[in-house]
Design a protein around this motif. Structure first.
Motif, PDB file in Angstrom:
ATOM      1  N   ALA A 164       0.832  -1.216   0.000  1.00  0.00           N
ATOM      2  CA  ALA A 164       0.000   0.000   0.000  1.00  0.00           C
ATOM      3  C   ALA A 164       0.862   1.260   0.000  1.00  0.00           C
ATOM      4  O   ALA A 164       0.557   2.243  -0.686  1.00  0.00           O
ATOM      5  CB  ALA A 164      -0.930  -0.015   1.216  1.00  0.00           C
ATOM      6  N   SER A 165       1.955   1.238   0.752  1.00  0.00           N
ATOM      7  CA  SER A 165       2.843   2.405   0.821  1.00  0.00           C
ATOM      8  C   SER A 165       3.563   2.630  -0.498  1.00  0.00           C
ATOM      9  O   SER A 165       3.785   3.776  -0.909  1.00  0.00           O
ATOM     10  CB  SER A 165       3.859   2.208   1.951  1.00  0.00           C
ATOM     11  N   LEU A 166       3.934   1.545  -1.176  1.00  0.00           N
ATOM     12  CA  LEU A 166       4.529   1.676  -2.511  1.00  0.00           C
ATOM     13  C   LEU A 166       3.529   2.294  -3.482  1.00  0.00           C
ATOM     14  O   LEU A 166       3.902   3.087  -4.354  1.00  0.00           O
ATOM     15  CB  LEU A 166       4.983   0.308  -3.021  1.00  0.00           C
ATOM     16  N   ALA A 167       2.251   1.934  -3.334  1.00  0.00           N
ATOM     17  CA  ALA A 167       1.199   2.507  -4.190  1.00  0.00           C
ATOM     18  C   ALA A 167       1.129   4.023  -4.009  1.00  0.00           C
ATOM     19  O   ALA A 167       1.056   4.781  -4.983  1.00  0.00           O
ATOM     20  CB  ALA A 167      -0.149   1.873  -3.871  1.00  0.00           C
ATOM     21  N   VAL A 168       1.151   4.467  -2.764  1.00  0.00           N
ATOM     22  CA  VAL A 168       1.112   5.911  -2.481  1.00  0.00           C
ATOM     23  C   VAL A 168       2.381   6.589  -2.995  1.00  0.00           C
ATOM     24  O   VAL A 168       2.332   7.678  -3.567  1.00  0.00           O
ATOM     25  CB  VAL A 168       0.944   6.156  -0.969  1.00  0.00           C
ATOM     26  N   ALA A 169       3.534   5.932  -2.812  1.00  0.00           N
ATOM     27  CA  ALA A 169       4.814   6.512  -3.226  1.00  0.00           C
ATOM     28  C   ALA A 169       4.888   6.705  -4.737  1.00  0.00           C
ATOM     29  O   ALA A 169       5.373   7.740  -5.218  1.00  0.00           O
ATOM     30  CB  ALA A 169       5.968   5.626  -2.753  1.00  0.00           C
ATOM     31  N   SER A 183      -0.681   4.065   5.081  1.00  0.00           N
ATOM     32  CA  SER A 183       0.326   4.017   4.014  1.00  0.00           C
ATOM     33  C   SER A 183       0.766   5.409   3.574  1.00  0.00           C
ATOM     34  O   SER A 183       1.886   5.577   3.077  1.00  0.00           O
ATOM     35  CB  SER A 183      -0.222   3.241   2.814  1.00  0.00           C
ATOM     36  N   ILE A 184      -0.089   6.401   3.766  1.00  0.00           N
ATOM     37  CA  ILE A 184       0.284   7.778   3.417  1.00  0.00           C
ATOM     38  C   ILE A 184       1.427   8.244   4.322  1.00  0.00           C
ATOM     39  O   ILE A 184       2.420   8.812   3.859  1.00  0.00           O
ATOM     40  CB  ILE A 184      -0.930   8.716   3.546  1.00  0.00           C
ATOM     41  N   ALA A 185       1.288   7.965   5.634  1.00  0.00           N
ATOM     42  CA  ALA A 185       2.340   8.330   6.585  1.00  0.00           C
ATOM     43  C   ALA A 185       3.624   7.577   6.278  1.00  0.00           C
ATOM     44  O   ALA A 185       4.725   8.144   6.343  1.00  0.00           O
ATOM     45  CB  ALA A 185       1.883   8.025   8.014  1.00  0.00           C
ATOM     46  N   VAL A 186       3.496   6.297   5.924  1.00  0.00           N
ATOM     47  CA  VAL A 186       4.677   5.486   5.632  1.00  0.00           C
ATOM     48  C   VAL A 186       5.402   6.007   4.396  1.00  0.00           C
ATOM     49  O   VAL A 186       6.636   6.106   4.377  1.00  0.00           O
ATOM     50  CB  VAL A 186       4.275   4.008   5.439  1.00  0.00           C
ATOM     51  N   ALA A 187       4.646   6.349   3.343  1.00  0.00           N
ATOM     52  CA  ALA A 187       5.253   6.873   2.120  1.00  0.00           C
ATOM     53  C   ALA A 187       5.944   8.208   2.374  1.00  0.00           C
ATOM     54  O   ALA A 187       7.034   8.467   1.851  1.00  0.00           O
ATOM     55  CB  ALA A 187       4.195   7.023   1.027  1.00  0.00           C
ATOM     56  N   VAL A 231      10.707   3.220   1.834  1.00  0.00           N
ATOM     57  CA  VAL A 231       9.381   2.733   2.218  1.00  0.00           C
ATOM     58  C   VAL A 231       9.479   1.379   2.929  1.00  0.00           C
ATOM     59  O   VAL A 231       8.697   1.095   3.844  1.00  0.00           O
ATOM     60  CB  VAL A 231       8.470   2.640   0.977  1.00  0.00           C
ATOM     61  N   ILE A 232      10.428   0.541   2.529  1.00  0.00           N
ATOM     62  CA  ILE A 232      10.617  -0.748   3.210  1.00  0.00           C
ATOM     63  C   ILE A 232      10.928  -0.521   4.694  1.00  0.00           C
ATOM     64  O   ILE A 232      10.321  -1.149   5.577  1.00  0.00           O
ATOM     65  CB  ILE A 232      11.754  -1.565   2.554  1.00  0.00           C
TER      66      ILE A 232
END
Length: 383
Positions: free
Chosen positions: A93-98, A305-309, A319-320
């Motif tokens: 999900a974070s990769l998607a946002v990134a 995921s927004i916060a993670v990105a 992101v990992i």
């Protein structure tokens, strides 16, 4: 050399190190994490608890540090595997946002794309009775296609009608949430759990209660795929024409258009890639971490995921690490609460502080630049 001079020299070295752009993708998020933990420690002190003990319990609950004792069939390794199981959909999900960020887009519809992908994979494969060797790859394929189509729709609306992607993704989140809830409650509801019927083990992307020696652990099959995907995204963004075009569109749409880059096509393509990654997050969540879908509920992962990105600076490798940190905080919060006597919501406070300090990344770059200029001016004046 006096103590003051040593401190000044150390500060100047740190400023010069953080000024280098190639290190800022690491140094600034690291500073944000340190500052957020310091702020969280102050909050924990204010409620009369020991922050060191709280953070130790947090890491123990996530399987990073050993606990004093374990229940039967459990160990530090089983806790760590549970951490990886929870981290897998968050990483996708974070990769998607990134990817969307790289194209200058804000994909706030990851939760809806996850839900749509998870629902279609559930009804097509989860209830089909197919063998595992066919079912598991098919689940992944459906997740990629369903998420990609939904993300592509958002990109097409942006290109064709200039509809802001934030508005369209929020609306699509609600549409997906209530339509899928209707179908689950009408046709697939489990009368006991009040969630969708559980999928077959053959279709599930997490191997549950696998016996390894005297342990029983959950093995997330999608974790390795998530790591490979992050590396592949980095390669595409840094080494291919497609990645260059997407980043050019994200940096300046008008300049990209003037240079001959097809802005519309790359906008749609970026959202297709982002949606496909969100689809993989959906199937690893609803057919991996869980085995059913709760009606009328969007996964928090779509918003975390927004916060993670942001924390990972929209860099696939960053992101990992950022997704692992947020997963550790989330997974360890229950054990921290029980052992340290601190409410579980403190973990949400820590995540919120990380997001707050990460959002100040641009300001940090500005201040570092100003401080480095002053250091250079002092050098010149001395010489």
């Amino acid at each position: 050399m006096s103590k003051d001079n040593k401190n000044i020299n150390l500060r100047n070295r740190l400023i010069r190190l953080m000024r280098k752009e190639k290190w800022q993708s690491i140094s600034i998020p690291l500073v944000a994490i340190i500052m957020s933990f310091i702020a969280a420690a102050i909050v924990i002190l204010l409620i009369g608890k020991n922050p060191l003990q709280a953070f130790c319990n947090l890491f123990q609950g996530a399987g990073i540090l050993p606990k004093p004792s374990y229940a039967g069939y459990k160990s530090m390794l089983t806790d760590f595997m549970s951490l990886l199981n929870a981290m897998t959909p968050l990483l996708f999900a974070s990769l998607a946002v990134a990817v969307a960020f790289r194209a200058g887009l804000f994909n706030i519809g990851v939760a809806g794309q996850m839900l749509v992908s998870g629902f279609f994979a559930t009804i097509i494969v989860g209830y089909s009775g197919l063998d595992a060797i066919i079912a598991k790859p098919l689940v992944l394929l459906i997740g990629i296609i369903a998420g990609g189509l939904m993300g592509g729709l958002v990109g097409w609306l942006k290109y064709k009608f200039n509809i802001n992607e934030v508005v369209s993704t929020i609306m699509l989140n609600y549409i997906a949430q209530y339509i899928i809830s209707f179908f689950i409650q009408m046709y697939y509801i489990n009368p006991v759990s009040r969630q969708s019927q559980y999928i077959s083990e053959a279709a599930r992307l997490t191997l549950v209660n696998v016996e390894v020696g005297d342990l029983k652990m959950d093995i997330p099959l999608g974790f390795v795929l998530a790591i490979i995907t992050a590396i592949l995204i980095k390669y595409v963004m840094d080494k291919t024409v497609v990645g260059f075009d997407i980043k050019a569109v994200g940096s300046n749409r008008n300049a990209a258009k003037y240079s001959g880059i097809n802005v519309g096509r790359n906008t749609v393509l970026a959202m297709v890639i982002s949606g496909s990654l969100a689809g993989l997050a959906g199937v690893t969540y609803y057919l991996g971490y869980y085995a059913s879908i709760q009606p009328k509920v969007l996964s928090d992962i779509g918003f975390d995921s927004i916060a993670v990105a942001l924390l990972g600076n929209s860099h696939p490798i960053g992101v990992i690490f950022s997704s692992s940190l947020i997963s550790i905080i989330d997974q360890g919060s229950t054990y921290m609460s029980s052992q340290a006597g601190i409410r579980q919501e403190i973990s949400s406070v820590i995540v919120g502080l990380i997001l707050l300090f990460s959002a100040c990344g641009v300001y940090m770059k500005y201040k570092i630049s100003c401080m480095s200029e002053k250091v250079e001016e002092r050098k010149e004046s001395k010489s």
